[in-house]
Write an enzyme that holds these catalytic residues in place. Structure first.
Site, short mmCIF file in Angstrom:
data_model
loop_
_atom_site.label_atom_id
_atom_site.label_comp_id
_atom_site.label_asym_id
_atom_site.label_seq_id
_atom_site.Cartn_x
_atom_site.Cartn_y
_atom_site.Cartn_z
N HIS A 123 12.26 -2.49 -2.53
CA HIS A 123 11.55 -2.52 -3.80
C HIS A 123 12.22 -3.52 -4.74
O HIS A 123 13.45 -3.55 -4.84
CB HIS A 123 11.55 -1.11 -4.43
CG HIS A 123 10.80 -1.08 -5.71
ND1 HIS A 123 9.43 -1.11 -5.77
CD2 HIS A 123 11.23 -1.07 -7.00
CE1 HIS A 123 9.05 -1.10 -7.03
NE2 HIS A 123 10.12 -1.08 -7.80
N ASN A 129 11.86 1.09 2.90
CA ASN A 129 11.11 0.18 2.03
C ASN A 129 12.08 -0.65 1.22
O ASN A 129 13.18 -0.19 0.92
CB ASN A 129 10.22 1.00 1.09
CG ASN A 129 9.39 0.13 0.17
OD1 ASN A 129 8.85 -0.90 0.59
ND2 ASN A 129 9.28 0.51 -1.10
N ARG A 148 0.86 -1.19 0.00
CA ARG A 148 0.00 0.00 0.00
C ARG A 148 0.89 1.23 0.00
O ARG A 148 1.90 1.27 0.71
CB ARG A 148 -0.86 0.05 1.27
CG ARG A 148 -1.72 -1.17 1.49
CD ARG A 148 -2.94 -1.13 0.62
NE ARG A 148 -3.83 -2.26 0.85
CZ ARG A 148 -4.97 -2.45 0.20
NH1 ARG A 148 -5.36 -1.58 -0.72
NH2 ARG A 148 -5.71 -3.49 0.46
C1 GAR Z 1 9.30 -8.54 -2.22
O1 GAR Z 1 9.79 -8.92 -3.48
C2 GAR Z 1 9.35 -7.03 -2.09
O2 GAR Z 1 10.45 -6.45 -2.73
C3 GAR Z 1 8.08 -6.64 -2.79
O3 GAR Z 1 7.12 -7.58 -2.37
C4 GAR Z 1 7.80 -8.82 -2.11
C5 GAR Z 1 7.40 -9.26 -0.72
O4 GAR Z 1 7.88 -10.53 -0.45
N1 GAR Z 1 7.67 -5.30 -2.43
C6 GAR Z 1 7.03 -4.50 -3.25
O5 GAR Z 1 6.72 -4.82 -4.40
C7 GAR Z 1 6.71 -3.14 -2.69
N2 GAR Z 1 6.22 -2.28 -3.71
P1 GAR Z 1 7.87 -11.07 1.04
O6 GAR Z 1 6.46 -10.84 1.59
O7 GAR Z 1 8.17 -12.52 0.86
O8 GAR Z 1 8.90 -10.33 1.81
#
Ligand code: GAR
Length: 264
Positions: free
Chosen positions: A159, A157, A136
């Site tokens: 990314h 964060n 979010r």
């Molecule tokens: C990860 O790849 C993270 O970089 C991405 O969601 C995934 C969460 O994995 N985050 C985003 O895309 C934020 N915009 P996880 O729940 O296994 O840590």
């Protein structure tokens, strides 16, 4: 000399980054402890990880709040310190920019949800919030209430792309479909834009001819699990500083932005 920092995490899904951070705290790679895990998603699998490690957790059900704001706006719990004009001035990302009604509803629903997060977080003393797959966008309402000391951002964060390339929802997918030969991940502080805050660290991996989206995600996640704890440890060591950098770009013109410097 590093101190033990208190870390709060916000997640939306499986929480493998959360796990990497918890493990690094437990093994001493991070001088810190995880003090809470919050989520927007009642079925986030990462909640189980918090429970296993006896870390307090909470849920603020964004989907439910968004439904209420859209269909029963009179029932929405809008916080008394919410100022729409102030937010519109600061906020630089929202869907449906050309439709003021849609923008208003978007902001109201996010602020109601964020005031719910802040309310839950009040019970915890924390130094840093890590967004670990929190899907979010946070508005200035939340960011300003966490970053009370202008010189010390407190929200990080991760990314799944080499920013500033491929901000948004699907970093690895965008990297793959573009035909990049290198992929990567980025840890940055949060600012008012989408994935636009000052960069703390990045790691890369090669994209080979036989790679698929799944293999790229796998390579990327493995890099994320190394990178996030390293960046958090730099924060614990008080080595991260955000400063305004001014660069000359020729013809007497300059380019400015906030960047992170890492002190020795
Ligand atoms: C990860 O790849 C993270 O970089 C991405 O969601 C995934 C969460 O994995 N985050 C985003 O895309 C934020 N915009 P996880 O729940 O296994 O840590």
């Amino acid at each position: 000399m590093s101190r033990k920092i208190r870390i709060g995490a916000l997640i939306s899904g499986g929480g493998t980054n959360l796990q990497a951070i918890i493990d690094s705290c437990e093994s001493g790679k991070i001088d810190g402890e995880m003090v809470f895990v919050g989520t927007d998603n009642p079925s986030a699998a990462g909640l189980k990880r918090a429970e296993t490690h006896r870390i307090p957790s909470f849920i603020v059900d964004y989907a439910d709040i968004i439904r209420t704001v859209n269909h029963h706006p009179d029932q929405a719990k809008i916080p008394s310190d919410f100022d729409m004009d102030e937010l519109l001035q600061k906020q630089s990302v929202f869907p449906g920019k050309d439709n003021p009604e849609k923008v208003k509803k978007f902001l109201i629903s996010r602020v109601v949800a964020e005031s719910g997060l802040l309310e839950k977080m009040k019970g915890f003393d924390f130094d840093l919030i890590v967004l670990a797959g929190f899907l979010r966008n946070l508005t200035p309402y939340f960011i300003d209430r966490v970053n009370t000391d202008r010189g010390l951002p407190k929200i990080m964060n991760i990314h799944p792309a080499l920013l500033p390339a491929f901000p948004g929802k699907d970093g690895y997918g965008d990297t793959f479909r573009y035909g990049c030969k290198v992929g990567g991940c980025t840890v940055h502080f949060i600012d008012y834009g989408e994935d636009s805050g000052p960069i703390i660290g990045q790691k890369t991996f090669p994209i080979e001819p036989g790679d698929t989206l799944d293999s790229i995600k796998k390579k990327g996640l493995e890099k994320e699990w190394e990178l996030y704890p390293e960046c958090i440890q730099l924060y614990a060591e008080n080595r991260l500083h955000v400063e305004r950098a001014i660069f000359s770009v020729g013809n007497g013109r300059t380019y400015q932005r906030s960047i992170v410097t890492i002190r020795e």
